[in-house]
Design an enzyme around this catalytic site. Structure first.
Site, PDB file in Angstrom:
ATOM      1  N   GLN A   9       0.836  -1.197   0.000  1.00  0.00           N
ATOM      2  CA  GLN A   9       0.000   0.000   0.000  1.00  0.00           C
ATOM      3  C   GLN A   9       0.871   1.248   0.000  1.00  0.00           C
ATOM      4  OE1 GLN A   9      -3.148  -0.419   2.773  1.00  0.00           O
ATOM      5  NE2 GLN A   9      -3.979   1.621   2.495  1.00  0.00           N
ATOM      6  N   SER A  87       4.631  -5.942   3.115  1.00  0.00           N
ATOM      7  CA  SER A  87       3.309  -5.862   3.734  1.00  0.00           C
ATOM      8  C   SER A  87       2.276  -6.567   2.863  1.00  0.00           C
ATOM      9  CB  SER A  87       2.951  -4.387   3.981  1.00  0.00           C
ATOM     10  OG  SER A  87       1.791  -4.288   4.771  1.00  0.00           O
ATOM     11  N   LEU A  88       1.304  -5.841   2.310  1.00  0.00           N
ATOM     12  CA  LEU A  88       0.328  -6.452   1.403  1.00  0.00           C
ATOM     13  C   LEU A  88       1.020  -7.231   0.290  1.00  0.00           C
ATOM     14  CD1 LEU A  88      -2.506  -6.702  -0.061  1.00  0.00           C
ATOM     15  CD2 LEU A  88      -1.724  -4.708  -1.353  1.00  0.00           C
ATOM     16  N   ARG A 112      -8.418  -8.890   3.774  1.00  0.00           N
ATOM     17  CA  ARG A 112      -7.406  -8.167   4.548  1.00  0.00           C
ATOM     18  C   ARG A 112      -7.692  -6.670   4.533  1.00  0.00           C
ATOM     19  NH1 ARG A 112      -2.234  -5.704   3.967  1.00  0.00           N
ATOM     20  NH2 ARG A 112      -0.582  -6.538   5.300  1.00  0.00           N
ATOM     21  N   HIS A 195       0.382  -2.730  11.220  1.00  0.00           N
ATOM     22  CA  HIS A 195       1.475  -3.501  11.833  1.00  0.00           C
ATOM     23  C   HIS A 195       1.709  -3.089  13.289  1.00  0.00           C
ATOM     24  CE1 HIS A 195       2.217  -5.227   7.935  1.00  0.00           C
ATOM     25  NE2 HIS A 195       2.253  -4.018   7.411  1.00  0.00           N
ATOM     26  N   GLN A 244       1.761 -11.148  10.567  1.00  0.00           N
ATOM     27  CA  GLN A 244       2.272  -9.927   9.941  1.00  0.00           C
ATOM     28  C   GLN A 244       1.412  -8.700  10.241  1.00  0.00           C
ATOM     29  OE1 GLN A 244       1.270  -8.193   6.321  1.00  0.00           O
ATOM     30  NE2 GLN A 244       3.017  -9.102   5.265  1.00  0.00           N
TER      31      GLN A 244
END
Length: 292
Positions: A9, A87-88, A112, A195, A244
């Site tokens: 993102q 991340s993503l 998500r 996170h 995560q």
């Protein structure tokens, strides 16, 4: 050895993926399949939406996932020796490595995104980038703030760590980090504290979806964010993917480990050039380019 990396993102831009849609029949079919899976026209938002539309987590994450995965699936030279995602982007990497089917990867990206947006709406929270300060100093300053929640969220490259927490906590951390020698502390325009413990409600929702999804062994090593090492066991991949959401993205450590394990060139697969810039700061002698 070729390492392919997938952004997360923040790499989105208006019109992303449109050239790919127009130039490749195979890509067009995948984009249209994605619209059917999601139940709405994500391509309309990607190609014609406003910047504000694309900043909404519920759209951003599936859009970034879709761009990277379709690019990988329609690039003839795509033959990774190892993959990782920021991340993503880890979901994109897992899909590109054959752990998830295209449809299941997209479904998880959507779950998500929706779960994280809900978590962001529950309690105001935010993030900030800390520039020019050693990781251990940032960790110490965050740990010493006990009256609010503030944690390291993204270890992006040497001298750049993103922290995540309550609005008051980030403000307090900014003061203390500057006093500790940070060159700058830059507030980020995000919808919440990714996170961090603020994502626990999202983690619960996402975990249920992950546990019911079939995961296969990867076709090549996948370096996951939570431990920055290659993981091959599908059950461990699931556990790390779930963890995560409330754990830091160890991107610096992941790239360093990939280089140690033999990566000689990096290819960013997805919108933007963010990861290429970070890799050049982490391992300046290793080429990093984008797939077009």
């Amino acid at each position: 050895m070729k390492a392919y990396v997938f952004p997360g993102q923040g790499s989105q831009f208006r019109g992303m993926g449109q050239d790919l849609y127009q130039q490749s029949d195979a890509a067009r079919l995948l984009f249209e399949q994605a619209n059917e899976v999601l139940g709405y026209s994500l391509t309309t938002i990607m190609f014609n939406g406003t910047d504000e539309d694309l900043k909404q987590t519920v759209y951003t994450q599936p859009a970034v996932f879709l761009h990277g995965v379709i690019l990988a699936m329609t690039t003839e030279s795509f033959a990774p020796d190892m993959v990782a995602g920021h991340s993503l982007g880890e979901l994109s990497a897992l899909t590109a490595a054959g752990v998830l089917s295209f449809e299941d990867g997209l479904r998880l990206a959507s779950v998500r995104a929706t779960a994280m947006q809900r978590a962001c709406d529950l309690i105001p929270s935010t993030m900030a980038a800390v520039l020019g300060l050693a990781d251990d100093v940032i960790e110490r300053v965050c740990s010493e703030i006990t009256e609010e929640i503030v944690v390291p969220a993204n270890y992006n490259c040497p001298g750049q760590v993103v922290i995540s927490g309550s609005v008051a906590g980030i403000q307090l951390a900014e003061e203390r980090l500057k006093a500790a020698g940070a060159k700058r502390v830059v507030p980020l325009a995000v919808s919440g504290a990714f996170h961090s413990p603020f994502m626990e409600p999202a983690q619960t929702e996402f975990a249920e979806a992950v546990q019911h999804m079939p995961f296969s062994a990867p076709r090549c090593p996948v370096y996951q964010n939570v431990n920055a090492i290659a993981v091959a066991d599908p059950q461990q991949i699931k556990a790390n993917l779930i963890a995560q959401l409330t754990s830091p993205v160890r991107w610096t450590q992941s790239v360093e480990r990939m280089v140690t394990d033999g990566a000689t060139e990096f290819y960013e697969c997805g919108p933007g050039k963010v990861l290429q810039g970070l890799i050049k700061k982490i391992s300046s002698g290793t080429p990093a380019v984008g797939i077009q």
